[in-house]
Design an enzyme around this catalytic site. Structure first.
Site, short mmCIF file in Angstrom:
data_model
loop_
_atom_site.label_atom_id
_atom_site.label_comp_id
_atom_site.label_asym_id
_atom_site.label_seq_id
_atom_site.Cartn_x
_atom_site.Cartn_y
_atom_site.Cartn_z
CG ASP A 1 -1.60 7.76 0.94
OD1 ASP A 1 -1.20 8.91 1.15
OD2 ASP A 1 -1.93 7.33 -0.19
CG ASP B 1 -2.19 2.43 6.39
OD1 ASP B 1 -2.29 2.23 5.16
OD2 ASP B 1 -2.52 3.49 6.94
CG ASP C 1 -1.66 1.21 1.49
OD1 ASP C 1 -2.26 1.71 0.51
OD2 ASP C 1 -1.69 1.70 2.63
#
Ligand code: MG
Length: 444
Positions: free
Chosen positions: A127, A328, A125
């Site tokens: 961000d 996250d 991922d």
């Protein structure tokens, strides 16, 4: 503190209630208080509403989801321990949570044991994983050190970025041509045409990348493009007077950020977005970290994108593959689930607070992600050196200092076949063929 007895309460649940809206049931199936207001009238109507009258967004759980999407650390402890605790007890709560979701750094040797004689495929991922979460999403830059770590990982392992951002935007932020890119939560996938090993080629369209190289594009939501653009323009217009609100067009989805909006105005943001989506039953909302994500109602997510890339690149039927996904966000859970099912690989959740997750391991923050990626490369280099020279004396495994010798005792399922199946240990540890194909590995 009795860790065992409080374990469940220490976990940050997805505290907003799971309801139809949050499961992706489109807005046309939700109760509507009024039909089809024009946007201009709607703005006036919303502006005059007083707190307590945002019944739609209260009843469908949006406000709960918004408040729980990124709660302050002290609130998490208060909410999930049933008693008010001092902030320093956060470490205790986190360590207790890590019994269930051990650090991928502490468990590095174990992961490498499982990866023996396998090709590790890395999914990342962006961000909150490679970059810190910042107030301005346009300034979510990854550090030079992180970029270097990702570049090196991509040199030795097939590596893909799967982000909620548009593919072009995430490429602009990452700027590494060595990677595969999937934007819009996996709804916009690009990979080199010559690397499509299997799958239905007819579902891809041909294009060229930033270097003019021929690529395949897979865009399962392409028919939604005009609708997404229309909704984007509408959302920009109706939120323009809300201080701190920011609307982003990610090509096949739209984000409405409320991180910088005064919390008293969150119900206004929610109601505005809700009223717009009533006009678009083929779109739905998902909740990210202080962001409302408007997405097409299609059966596609980051988990599907992982499966698609594995299949297209020829890895899905190969037992000698170990996918690792690091992320996250709530949207990353779909990818964790895919890897969890059938013990196909490892999901690693990046979180500094306890959360419920389908991941197998955890990392605390992007700096630990960088350390993990560096360890992958270091381990790979070690294998190459041993494989080439064959003369080195036996050495302790790299990163042996990471190993938490008690973690296996704490997680008996690790010893009971829940790990992805491993190849026999008498196989050659070194992938000699890859070295022949990649002479540059000799240089470092
Ligand atoms: Mg993220």
């Amino acid at each position: 503190m009795d860790v065992k007895s409080t374990k469940a309460s220490l976990v940050l649940a997805d505290s907003a209630p799971i309801n139809k809206s949050r499961l992706g049931i489109h807005s046309s199936l939700l109760p509507c208080s009024q039909a089809g207001p024009t946007f201009s009238n709607n703005i006036l109507a919303i502006s005059s509403k007083k707190p307590g009258k945002f019944d739609d967004v209260r009843s469908n759980g949006w406000l709960d989801a918004m408040r729980s999407s990124s709660p302050p650390r002290e609130n998490i402890l208060k909410n999930f321990t049933s008693v008010e605790v001092a902030s320093h007890d956060g470490d205790i709560a986190y360590r207790a949570w890590m019994i269930k979701y051990p650090s991928a750094l502490n468990s590095f040797r174990q992961i490498m044991e499982c990866a023996k004689n396998r090709t590790i495929v890395v999914f990342l991922d962006y961000d909150g994983t490679l970059s810190p979460i910042v107030d301005d999403p346009d300034r979510a830059f990854m550090s030079a050190d992180m970029r270097f770590a990702v570049k090196r990982v991509a040199k030795y392992f097939p590596t893909a970025i799967i982000s909620g951002r548009s593919r072009d935007k995430v490429y602009e932020l990452v700027r590494l041509k060595e990677l595969y890119y999937a934007g819009s939560h996996g709804m916009d996938i690009m990979f080199p045409a010559e690397e499509m090993a299997s799958g239905d080629r007819s579902i891809c369209t041909k294009s060229t990348d930033h270097q003019g190289k021929e690529v395949n594009l897979f865009q399962p939501a392409s028919e939604f493009l005009p609708m997404i653009n229309e909704v984007f323009r509408t959302l920009v217009e109706i939120t323009k007077n809300i201080k701190g609100a920011k609307v982003e067009n990610h090509k096949f989805c739209v984000s409405v950020h409320y991180r910088n909006v005064d919390e008293n105005s969150w119900p206004i943001v929610a109601q505005l977005v809700y009223d717009v989506l009533k006009e678009y039953p083929r779109l739905r909302i998902t909740h990210g970290r202080k962001v409302l994500e408007v997405r097409p109602v299609i059966d596609w997510d980051k988990g599907k994108a992982v499966e698609f890339l594995l299949e297209s690149l020829g890895f899905s039927t190969n037992q000698d593959v170990l996918p690792i996904y690091i992320g996250d966000d709530r949207t990353d859970e779909d990818a964790f689930k895919v890897l969890q099912s059938g013990n196909r690989g490892y999901g690693i959740l990046v979180s500094a607070v306890p959360k419920e997750t389908n991941a197998f391991f955890s990392l605390r923050d992007p700096s630990e992600v960088k350390e993990f990626l560096e360890s992958l490369v270091e381990k790979r280099m070690k294998r190459i050196v041993i494989g080439l020279e064959g003369k080195l004396p036996p050495q302790k495994p790299l990163n042996s200092n990471y190993v938490d010798s008690t973690s296996e005792e704490r997680r008996p399922e690790l010893l009971e076949g829940k790990l992805p199946p491993q190849k026999p240990l008498n196989s050659n540890y070194v992938d000699s063929t890859s070295e022949e194909r990649r002479p540059e590995l000799y240089v470092e």
